[in-house]
Motif scaffolding. Sequence first.
Motif, PDB file in Angstrom:
ATOM      1  N   GLU A 271       1.150  -1.109  -0.508  1.00 43.69           N
ATOM      2  CA  GLU A 271       0.228  -0.301   0.074  1.00 43.69           C
ATOM      3  C   GLU A 271       0.547   1.792  -0.180  1.00 43.69           C
ATOM      4  O   GLU A 271       0.302   2.066  -0.964  1.00 43.69           O
ATOM      5  N   GLN A 272       2.161   1.497   0.827  1.00 39.81           N
ATOM      6  CA  GLN A 272       2.614   2.609   0.836  1.00 39.81           C
ATOM      7  C   GLN A 272       3.637   2.984  -0.563  1.00 39.81           C
ATOM      8  O   GLN A 272       3.676   4.103  -1.223  1.00 39.81           O
ATOM      9  N   ILE A 273       3.821   1.726  -1.590  1.00 41.52           N
ATOM     10  CA  ILE A 273       4.450   1.925  -2.518  1.00 41.52           C
ATOM     11  C   ILE A 273       3.516   2.879  -3.533  1.00 41.52           C
ATOM     12  O   ILE A 273       3.801   3.915  -4.508  1.00 41.52           O
ATOM     13  N   LYS A 274       2.070   2.123  -3.302  1.00 40.14           N
ATOM     14  CA  LYS A 274       1.552   2.522  -4.217  1.00 40.14           C
ATOM     15  C   LYS A 274       0.974   4.157  -3.916  1.00 40.14           C
ATOM     16  O   LYS A 274       0.675   5.184  -4.526  1.00 40.14           O
ATOM     17  N   ASN A 275       0.265   4.514  -2.437  1.00 42.24           N
ATOM     18  CA  ASN A 275       0.192   5.656  -2.096  1.00 42.24           C
ATOM     19  C   ASN A 275       0.921   6.490  -2.092  1.00 42.24           C
ATOM     20  O   ASN A 275       1.059   7.785  -2.970  1.00 42.24           O
ATOM     21  N   GLY A 276       2.967   6.425  -2.651  1.00 40.09           N
ATOM     22  CA  GLY A 276       3.852   7.569  -3.262  1.00 40.09           C
ATOM     23  C   GLY A 276       4.381   7.853  -4.691  1.00 40.09           C
ATOM     24  O   GLY A 276       4.493   8.181  -4.431  1.00 40.09           O
ATOM     25  N   ASN A 277       3.402   6.685  -5.276  1.00 35.34           N
ATOM     26  CA  ASN A 277       4.070   6.312  -6.288  1.00 35.34           C
ATOM     27  C   ASN A 277       5.158   5.529  -6.532  1.00 35.34           C
ATOM     28  O   ASN A 277       6.002   5.839  -7.466  1.00 35.34           O
ATOM     29  N   GLY A 278       5.562   5.352  -5.146  1.00 32.70           N
ATOM     30  CA  GLY A 278       7.605   4.304  -5.508  1.00 32.70           C
ATOM     31  C   GLY A 278       7.385   5.402  -4.570  1.00 32.70           C
ATOM     32  O   GLY A 278       6.714   5.062  -3.026  1.00 32.70           O
ATOM     33  N   TYR A 279       8.483   5.387  -4.149  1.00 34.69           N
ATOM     34  CA  TYR A 279       9.110   5.928  -2.822  1.00 34.69           C
ATOM     35  C   TYR A 279       9.011   7.227  -2.920  1.00 34.69           C
ATOM     36  O   TYR A 279       9.522   7.807  -3.894  1.00 34.69           O
ATOM     37  N   ASP A 280       8.772   7.773  -0.918  1.00 34.81           N
ATOM     38  CA  ASP A 280       8.598   9.017  -1.441  1.00 34.81           C
ATOM     39  C   ASP A 280       8.117   9.561   0.176  1.00 34.81           C
ATOM     40  O   ASP A 280       6.633   9.855   0.287  1.00 34.81           O
ATOM     41  N   HIS A 281       8.999   8.234   1.215  1.00 33.24           N
ATOM     42  CA  HIS A 281       8.496   8.593   1.923  1.00 33.24           C
ATOM     43  C   HIS A 281      10.078   9.839   3.205  1.00 33.24           C
ATOM     44  O   HIS A 281      11.399   9.777   2.721  1.00 33.24           O
ATOM     45  N   ASN A 282       9.649   9.723   4.555  1.00 37.66           N
ATOM     46  CA  ASN A 282      10.343   9.668   5.487  1.00 37.66           C
ATOM     47  C   ASN A 282      10.453   8.634   6.000  1.00 37.66           C
ATOM     48  O   ASN A 282      10.109   8.301   6.644  1.00 37.66           O
ATOM     49  N   TRP A 283      12.021   8.342   6.498  1.00 33.05           N
ATOM     50  CA  TRP A 283      12.724   7.304   7.081  1.00 33.05           C
ATOM     51  C   TRP A 283      13.065   7.988   8.645  1.00 33.05           C
ATOM     52  O   TRP A 283      13.481   8.826   8.754  1.00 33.05           O
ATOM     53  N   VAL A 284      13.207   6.952   9.487  1.00 34.92           N
ATOM     54  CA  VAL A 284      12.722   7.870  10.675  1.00 34.92           C
ATOM     55  C   VAL A 284      14.416   7.334  11.258  1.00 34.92           C
ATOM     56  O   VAL A 284      14.962   5.892  11.660  1.00 34.92           O
ATOM     57  N   LEU A 285      15.398   8.061  10.592  1.00 34.69           N
ATOM     58  CA  LEU A 285      16.799   7.744  11.387  1.00 34.69           C
ATOM     59  C   LEU A 285      17.346   7.155  12.722  1.00 34.69           C
ATOM     60  O   LEU A 285      16.930   7.719  13.581  1.00 34.69           O
ATOM     61  N   LYS A 286      18.099   6.214  12.410  1.00 31.79           N
ATOM     62  CA  LYS A 286      18.287   5.794  14.142  1.00 31.79           C
ATOM     63  C   LYS A 286      19.496   6.408  14.658  1.00 31.79           C
ATOM     64  O   LYS A 286      19.221   5.882  16.600  1.00 31.79           O
ATOM     65  N   ASP A 287      20.239   6.451  13.948  1.00 33.03           N
ATOM     66  CA  ASP A 287      21.203   7.824  15.008  1.00 33.03           C
ATOM     67  C   ASP A 287      21.004   9.187  14.658  1.00 33.03           C
ATOM     68  O   ASP A 287      21.385  10.295  14.761  1.00 33.03           O
ATOM     69  N   LYS A 288      19.748   9.361  15.205  1.00 33.38           N
ATOM     70  CA  LYS A 288      19.078  10.941  15.149  1.00 33.38           C
ATOM     71  C   LYS A 288      19.475  11.748  15.678  1.00 33.38           C
ATOM     72  O   LYS A 288      19.813  12.063  16.503  1.00 33.38           O
ATOM     73  N   GLY A 289      20.501  12.647  15.147  1.00 32.54           N
ATOM     74  CA  GLY A 289      20.570  13.849  15.231  1.00 32.54           C
ATOM     75  C   GLY A 289      22.771  14.016  15.695  1.00 32.54           C
ATOM     76  O   GLY A 289      23.056  14.841  15.970  1.00 32.54           O
ATOM     77  N   ASN A 290      22.859  12.783  14.713  1.00 33.09           N
ATOM     78  CA  ASN A 290      24.428  12.082  14.710  1.00 33.09           C
ATOM     79  C   ASN A 290      24.883  12.316  13.768  1.00 33.09           C
ATOM     80  O   ASN A 290      24.672  11.892  13.008  1.00 33.09           O
ATOM     81  N   ILE A 291      26.080  13.638  13.461  1.00 33.17           N
ATOM     82  CA  ILE A 291      26.279  14.240  12.280  1.00 33.17           C
ATOM     83  C   ILE A 291      27.480  12.998  11.945  1.00 33.17           C
ATOM     84  O   ILE A 291      27.623  13.148  10.379  1.00 33.17           O
ATOM     85  N   ASN A 292      27.664  12.314  12.546  1.00 32.20           N
ATOM     86  CA  ASN A 292      28.948  11.559  12.337  1.00 32.20           C
ATOM     87  C   ASN A 292      28.554  10.250  12.160  1.00 32.20           C
ATOM     88  O   ASN A 292      29.102   9.423  11.551  1.00 32.20           O
ATOM     89  N   VAL A 293      27.199   9.449  12.032  1.00 30.70           N
ATOM     90  CA  VAL A 293      26.757   8.409  11.831  1.00 30.70           C
ATOM     91  C   VAL A 293      26.373   8.693  10.580  1.00 30.70           C
ATOM     92  O   VAL A 293      25.671   9.575   9.885  1.00 30.70           O
ATOM     93  N   LEU A 294      26.578   7.586   9.277  1.00 26.83           N
ATOM     94  CA  LEU A 294      26.330   7.448   7.866  1.00 26.83           C
ATOM     95  C   LEU A 294      24.684   7.403   8.330  1.00 26.83           C
ATOM     96  O   LEU A 294      24.582   6.512   8.662  1.00 26.83           O
ATOM     97  N   ALA A 295      23.975   8.014   7.008  1.00 23.63           N
ATOM     98  CA  ALA A 295      22.974   7.886   7.800  1.00 23.63           C
ATOM     99  C   ALA A 295      21.949   7.748   6.395  1.00 23.63           C
ATOM    100  O   ALA A 295      21.006   6.819   6.209  1.00 23.63           O
ATOM    101  N   ALA A 296      22.390   7.686   5.050  1.00 25.19           N
ATOM    102  CA  ALA A 296      22.267   7.333   3.211  1.00 25.19           C
ATOM    103  C   ALA A 296      22.969   7.168   2.560  1.00 25.19           C
ATOM    104  O   ALA A 296      24.511   7.909   2.852  1.00 25.19           O
ATOM    105  N   LYS A 297      23.501   6.216   1.568  1.00 23.28           N
ATOM    106  CA  LYS A 297      23.676   5.612   0.667  1.00 23.28           C
ATOM    107  C   LYS A 297      23.500   5.490  -0.454  1.00 23.28           C
ATOM    108  O   LYS A 297      22.750   4.819   0.017  1.00 23.28           O
ATOM    109  N   LEU A 298      24.013   6.455  -0.809  1.00 24.07           N
ATOM    110  CA  LEU A 298      23.807   6.315  -3.339  1.00 24.07           C
ATOM    111  C   LEU A 298      24.609   5.969  -3.946  1.00 24.07           C
ATOM    112  O   LEU A 298      25.697   6.464  -3.966  1.00 24.07           O
ATOM    113  N   THR A 299      24.687   4.648  -4.137  1.00 22.15           N
ATOM    114  CA  THR A 299      25.581   4.454  -5.172  1.00 22.15           C
ATOM    115  C   THR A 299      24.921   3.994  -6.862  1.00 22.15           C
ATOM    116  O   THR A 299      23.966   3.286  -7.444  1.00 22.15           O
TER     117      THR A 299
END
Length: 381
Positions: A271-299
């Motif tokens: 349902e969430q894929i249908k609602n966003g027409n793909g990915y258009d969502h907010n991910w809750v970061l595990k280490d929120k607030g820590n600038i020194n921890v990798l939040a995301a990576k794209l290759t």
Amino acid sequence: MNKFTLIACIAIAMLSSCTAQKSNENLTESGLNPAKFDTIIDGTKAVKLYTLKNENGMEVCVTNFGGRIVSIMVPDKAGKMQDVVLGFDNVADYINVPSDFGASIGRYANRINKGIIVIDNDSIQLPQNNFGHCLHGGPKGWQYQVYEAKQINDQTLELTMNSADGDQNFPGNVVAKVTYKLTPDNSIDISYSATTDKKTVINMTNHSYFNLSGDASTLSTDNKLFVNSDSITPIDSTCMTSGEMMAVKNTPFDFSTERAISEKIGDTTCEQIKNGNGYDHNWVLKDKGNINVLAAKLTSPKSGITLQVYTNEPGIQVYTGNFLDGTVKGKKGIVYQQRAAVCLETQHYPDSPNKPQWPSVILEPGKTYTSHCIYKFSVEK
């Protein structure tokens, strides 16, 4: 042809060659002509193109119209410089063609439910420009306004937005700053700050559309994505959050282990894929607030170019260009097709003003809003 005519033709040819050479010398590494960004808006606000370079040859071009990153030149696995963001090659298109390409978004990134915020029991109606909600500060958010620009040095650009009380009906006179710094390790370090004279809401981000292959005519769904998160804030069919958290395990939203975006983006049984027409969502970061921890990576497997994202924000919006539809023509005349890019927008959660259980986005007089995002580029061979 007599000798005088011949001499005249040679002279004209040499002059034309010199003019062309001079014109080429004025172009940026990404092929942009800065003259096409020179304009005056509202009679007094000067718009220009600013260029940042580091010792590695990396180049970032920014226009102060909307505080937009126009191009990012980084080396691929073969050492060839590639432009890895979508955008336009002139300011007229940024002004006339609705888009968020590369923009410094404000006052409020992402959506506010039905465009309503309540501050000290005062209900305020904001513009409703997306499925009945207020998106990215409204139809005339900061991405469509002119920032004052000050280039500190070859690596640093400071942009200032003076947003009047009532701008898109948001309360408070706000002074906001966006500082782009290009670092020696091929990172774009973005710092945000804001102050106000009246209680208001602030949530700023960068809305660059990344195509790490360097070829914007191709899709970005082959990119491998990692997000340091165990949950998302699910949305309804109007892309509005409910206030709940949804675990990503055993769903198409689990990028806790790096994998291709294409693998499950077409899973319309979700349902969430249908609602966003793909990915258009907010991910809750595990280490929120820590600038020194990798939040995301794209290759990109094609170019080998990797983008790592670091932030002190609690969330990150992953948007896969689902609403690009082949009607917009960008740099080099390339038509942007659906899913030609991926956006990684660091942020507080969507509709936080109406979700008291989530981290607050209220800014009070005497306090300073700050946010920090780092886009770090490298190569995987």
